[in-house]
Design a protein around this motif. Structure first.
Motif, mmCIF file in Angstrom:
data_model
loop_
_atom_site.group_PDB
_atom_site.id
_atom_site.type_symbol
_atom_site.label_atom_id
_atom_site.label_comp_id
_atom_site.label_asym_id
_atom_site.label_seq_id
_atom_site.Cartn_x
_atom_site.Cartn_y
_atom_site.Cartn_z
ATOM 1 N N ARG A 135 0.749 -1.137 -0.087
ATOM 2 C CA ARG A 135 -0.033 -0.094 -0.126
ATOM 3 C C ARG A 135 1.100 1.309 -0.083
ATOM 4 N NH1 ARG A 135 -3.897 -0.815 5.182
ATOM 5 N NH2 ARG A 135 -4.912 1.114 4.203
ATOM 6 N N VAL A 136 2.106 1.130 0.130
ATOM 7 C CA VAL A 136 3.097 2.246 0.362
ATOM 8 C C VAL A 136 3.585 2.417 -1.179
ATOM 9 C CG1 VAL A 136 5.040 3.445 1.178
ATOM 10 C CG2 VAL A 136 3.715 1.776 2.564
ATOM 11 N N THR A 137 2.865 3.165 -1.800
ATOM 12 C CA THR A 137 3.537 3.417 -3.293
ATOM 13 C C THR A 137 4.463 4.819 -3.349
ATOM 14 O OG1 THR A 137 1.388 5.051 -3.578
ATOM 15 C CG2 THR A 137 1.266 2.870 -4.366
ATOM 16 N N ASP A 138 4.377 5.595 -2.322
ATOM 17 C CA ASP A 138 5.330 6.766 -2.456
ATOM 18 C C ASP A 138 5.741 7.279 -0.823
ATOM 19 O OD1 ASP A 138 6.442 9.381 -4.051
ATOM 20 O OD2 ASP A 138 5.551 10.114 -1.955
ATOM 21 N N ILE A 139 7.004 7.022 -0.704
ATOM 22 C CA ILE A 139 7.507 6.995 0.713
ATOM 23 C C ILE A 139 7.093 8.380 1.257
ATOM 24 C CG2 ILE A 139 9.537 6.926 2.170
ATOM 25 C CD1 ILE A 139 10.610 4.486 0.632
ATOM 26 N N THR A 140 7.361 9.354 0.472
ATOM 27 C CA THR A 140 7.232 10.828 0.931
ATOM 28 C C THR A 140 5.683 11.207 1.445
ATOM 29 O OG1 THR A 140 9.064 11.647 -0.467
ATOM 30 C CG2 THR A 140 7.565 13.160 0.537
ATOM 31 N N THR A 141 5.108 10.704 0.442
ATOM 32 C CA THR A 141 3.533 10.783 0.707
ATOM 33 C C THR A 141 3.136 9.817 2.044
ATOM 34 O OG1 THR A 141 3.100 11.009 -1.445
ATOM 35 C CG2 THR A 141 0.992 10.496 -0.338
ATOM 36 N N MET A 142 3.565 8.705 2.076
ATOM 37 C CA MET A 142 3.356 7.964 3.317
ATOM 38 C C MET A 142 3.788 8.674 4.637
ATOM 39 S SD MET A 142 5.005 5.902 5.764
ATOM 40 C CE MET A 142 6.406 5.120 5.120
ATOM 41 N N LEU A 143 5.000 9.223 4.714
ATOM 42 C CA LEU A 143 5.413 9.853 5.756
ATOM 43 C C LEU A 143 4.662 11.306 6.231
ATOM 44 C CD1 LEU A 143 9.302 9.692 5.320
ATOM 45 C CD2 LEU A 143 8.059 8.314 6.906
ATOM 46 N N ALA A 144 4.153 11.885 5.161
ATOM 47 C CA ALA A 144 3.434 13.119 5.169
ATOM 48 C C ALA A 144 2.116 12.821 5.570
ATOM 49 C CB ALA A 144 3.346 13.930 4.006
ATOM 50 N N GLY A 145 1.466 11.606 5.589
ATOM 51 C CA GLY A 145 0.230 11.373 5.884
ATOM 52 C C GLY A 145 -0.046 10.187 6.995
ATOM 53 N N PHE A 146 1.160 9.926 7.411
ATOM 54 C CA PHE A 146 1.208 8.655 8.586
ATOM 55 C C PHE A 146 0.197 8.967 9.734
ATOM 56 C CE2 PHE A 146 2.977 5.873 11.561
ATOM 57 C CZ PHE A 146 3.316 4.645 10.783
ATOM 58 N N LEU A 313 11.033 17.050 8.605
ATOM 59 C CA LEU A 313 10.880 17.756 7.085
ATOM 60 C C LEU A 313 10.147 17.034 6.133
ATOM 61 C CD1 LEU A 313 14.616 19.239 6.657
ATOM 62 C CD2 LEU A 313 12.444 20.575 7.212
ATOM 63 N N ALA A 314 10.149 15.598 6.281
ATOM 64 C CA ALA A 314 9.555 14.748 5.516
ATOM 65 C C ALA A 314 7.722 14.740 5.643
ATOM 66 C CB ALA A 314 9.764 13.394 5.605
ATOM 67 N N GLY A 315 7.461 15.465 6.948
ATOM 68 C CA GLY A 315 6.234 15.488 7.270
ATOM 69 C C GLY A 315 5.635 14.732 8.578
ATOM 70 N N PHE A 316 6.609 13.943 9.031
ATOM 71 C CA PHE A 316 6.115 13.204 10.283
ATOM 72 C C PHE A 316 6.541 13.734 11.558
ATOM 73 C CE2 PHE A 316 6.985 9.904 13.713
ATOM 74 C CZ PHE A 316 5.701 9.595 13.847
ATOM 75 N N TRP A 317 5.753 14.384 12.334
ATOM 76 C CA TRP A 317 6.033 14.900 13.668
ATOM 77 C C TRP A 317 5.639 13.948 14.790
ATOM 78 C CZ3 TRP A 317 9.247 17.959 15.717
ATOM 79 C CH2 TRP A 317 8.894 18.433 17.042
ATOM 80 N N TRP A 318 6.827 13.502 15.488
ATOM 81 C CA TRP A 318 7.048 12.269 16.373
ATOM 82 C C TRP A 318 5.967 12.497 17.374
ATOM 83 C CZ3 TRP A 318 7.983 11.184 21.477
ATOM 84 C CH2 TRP A 318 8.453 9.802 21.583
ATOM 85 N N LEU A 319 5.961 13.834 18.158
ATOM 86 C CA LEU A 319 4.987 14.017 19.186
ATOM 87 C C LEU A 319 3.524 13.936 18.991
ATOM 88 C CD1 LEU A 319 6.719 17.024 21.166
ATOM 89 C CD2 LEU A 319 6.259 14.584 21.960
ATOM 90 N N ASP A 320 3.075 14.259 17.643
ATOM 91 C CA ASP A 320 1.806 13.904 17.439
ATOM 92 C C ASP A 320 1.485 12.264 17.154
ATOM 93 O OD1 ASP A 320 1.343 16.772 17.212
ATOM 94 O OD2 ASP A 320 1.429 16.815 15.176
ATOM 95 N N GLY A 321 2.459 11.885 16.499
ATOM 96 C CA GLY A 321 2.278 10.358 16.343
ATOM 97 C C GLY A 321 2.002 9.809 17.693
ATOM 98 N N TYR A 322 2.956 10.181 18.774
ATOM 99 C CA TYR A 322 2.742 9.539 20.239
ATOM 100 C C TYR A 322 1.549 9.670 20.756
ATOM 101 C CZ TYR A 322 3.463 8.879 25.197
ATOM 102 O OH TYR A 322 3.448 8.681 26.226
ATOM 103 N N HIS A 323 1.024 10.803 20.692
ATOM 104 C CA HIS A 323 -0.255 11.229 21.389
ATOM 105 C C HIS A 323 -1.551 10.339 20.472
ATOM 106 C CE1 HIS A 323 1.162 14.084 24.097
ATOM 107 N NE2 HIS A 323 1.801 14.814 23.002
ATOM 108 N N LEU A 324 -1.431 10.056 19.261
ATOM 109 C CA LEU A 324 -2.366 9.674 18.525
ATOM 110 C C LEU A 324 -2.312 8.059 18.905
ATOM 111 C CD1 LEU A 324 -2.072 11.411 15.150
ATOM 112 C CD2 LEU A 324 -4.220 11.322 16.640
ATOM 113 N N VAL A 325 -1.035 7.408 18.918
ATOM 114 C CA VAL A 325 -0.791 6.014 19.288
ATOM 115 C C VAL A 325 -1.189 5.591 21.079
ATOM 116 C CG1 VAL A 325 1.109 4.503 20.003
ATOM 117 C CG2 VAL A 325 1.012 5.319 17.752
#
Length: 466
Positions: A135-146, A313-325
């Protein structure tokens, strides 16, 4: 007047000393037995443990497999010959042999469940990372929308393991696929081969910190680690190898090595949110470096910062990910799993992963830390004087296991590690086992035999799930 002769005493019989290590072993056995019994009772009552063989995430299924004779052969070789050889072999030869034997041990335990079920299909479940690779067709898009796909109950939600970790974990398997090494068999082999590197990384760390003899004593316990049941096969094997390599590079001489170590530890932050706790181990390693301590720390931070900057810079912010997890965590089984059981039953799972040597080894480590702790308490005048002296007195065989204890304790009390810790805590288990350096040499084989029995019992009585 008649004087009575004094009564004659027979030869004095010395009072029997109770072996404290055996007492600790008894406590360990009681803890595991209680966790199993209470787990059976709670499961029978329909309590949502979501672990049929609690405290392990597994099901009861006694079985044999092609890996059974291989595991017995490897264990016999290490117990009969490897222990002695580890004390006298050349350093390079020792590390190569230890790595190869660790791979053999891990593979043999996996093959107890069979080639297909125990190895090639282990990572094909819907919850695994491989489910998401196509399902990962583009790594940059995956990171930005992760982060937008972490929460459950939405059409594009990530599978359980992918959602529960930062994107670095998925990137590992996507990367293998992109270079032509896709598929579950290669992924399983990567877990084993990378996970087995701890038998190089941990001894290298100890030797770099001035404890080569201790590294040689610890090495057989790393080779015959019961936790190899979960290294083969789960992604946590890769995580364990990456963390251990990062700490090893942080320990060896040179600023370039420290910077690369920082890069690996920075990447580890994007493999699991829980690896912020690896910072305790990293600080212990830096404190124990004999030279260029502060430049090495700055180099490591530069490497770590590079990784953080790249993901951000690729669009993934670690702290937001942590709170969502954390929110996703409570959308699933964690909402049912009772904290009152898992907060102590996790420790029983830890024992089954680390082996029965853990308790006695940590007891001896605590005793070894008493002197430096007194020095630190009585003479503390700042980090550059008595504090550093006390740290050096303690040495890596004390500080590294104690740092791992702090990390595991924090993870356990957080309530974000309810069950499945037998694989999740693998990156800390290998550093806990550094405490085995304090065991008396005559007892080494007996404790190693206990490690083997534990690993064989788990792999043959249970059907483990990664």
């Amino acid at each position: 007047m008649k004087v009575l002769a004094p009564l004659r005493r027979g030869p004095e019989v010395p009072a029997r000393r109770v072996d404290a290590d055996l007492v600790v072993l008894g406590v360990e056995v009681a803890l595991v037995a209680t966790a199993v019994a209470v787990g059976l009772l709670l499961n029978a009552r329909g309590v949502g443990l979501h672990a049929d063989a609690a405290p392990l995430y597994a099901t009861w299924r006694p079985h044999l497999g092609w890996g059974t004779p291989a595991a017995l052969l490897v264990a016999a070789g290490v117990l009969g010959w490897g222990v002695r050889w580890s004390r006298t072999a050349g350093w390079g030869q020792l590390l190569v042999a230890a790595y190869l034997v660790t791979v053999a041990w891990t593979m043999s335990l996996a093959l107890v469940d069979g080639w297909s079920a125990g190895f090639t299909r282990r990572l094909t479940a819907q919850a695994e990372y491989l489910h998401e690779v196509p399902r990962v067709t583009d790594i940059t898009t995956m990171l930005a929308g992760f982060n937008a796909r972490i929460l459950d109950f939405q059409p594009e939600a990530w599978s359980t393991h992918t959602a529960g970790h930062p994107p670095g974990a998925l990137l590992v398997f996507v990367g293998l696929d992109r270079i032509g090494l896709g598929g579950p068999t290669v992924a399983a082999l990567a877990c084993v081969l990378v996970g087995a590197t701890v038998t190089v990384s941990v001894p290298v760390t100890l030797r770099a910190l001035g404890a080569e003899e201790a590294a040689r004593r610890v090495l057989p316990f790393l080779v015959l680690l019961p936790g190899a049941v979960w290294v083969g096969v789960s992604a946590d094997g890769i995580f364990t190898g990456v963390v251990a390599a990062g700490l090893a590079l942080l320990a060896v001489r040179g600023l370039v090595a420290a910077a690369v170590g920082g890069l690996l530890l920075g990447f580890a932050l994007y493999l699991s949110y829980g690896f912020v706790l690896v910072g305790v181990l990293a600080l212990a390693v830096v404190a124990l470096r004999l030279r260029d301590r502060w430049p090495a720390l700055l180099a490591a931070l530069a490497g770590l910062g590079t990784v953080v900057a790249a993901f951000t810079l690729a669009g993934f912010w670690w702290l937001d990910g942590y709170h969502l997890v954390v929110e996703r965590y409570h959308q699933g089984w964690a909402a049912d799993r009772p904290y009152g059981y898992w907060v102590w039953a996790n420790l029983a799972a830890l024992l089954l992963c680390a082996g029965p040597v853990l308790g006695p080894a940590l007891r001896r480590t605590a005793l070894a830390s008493a002197g430096p702790a007194r020095t630190l308490a009585m003479r503390w005048r700042g980090p550059d004087r008595a504090g550093i002296i006390a740290l050096r007195q303690a040495g890596p065989t004390v500080l590294l296991p104690l740092a791992a204890v702090l990390a595991v304790g924090a993870a356990d009390l957080s309530g974000l590690s309810k069950a499945e810790v037998e694989r999740i805590w693998l990156p800390f288990v290998v550093w806990l086992l550094v405490a085995a350096a304090h065991l008396p040499p005559p007892a080494q084989r007996l404790w190693l035999a206990g490690q083997v029995v534990t690993a064989l019992a788990v792999s043959h009585l249970l059907w483990t799930v990664s």
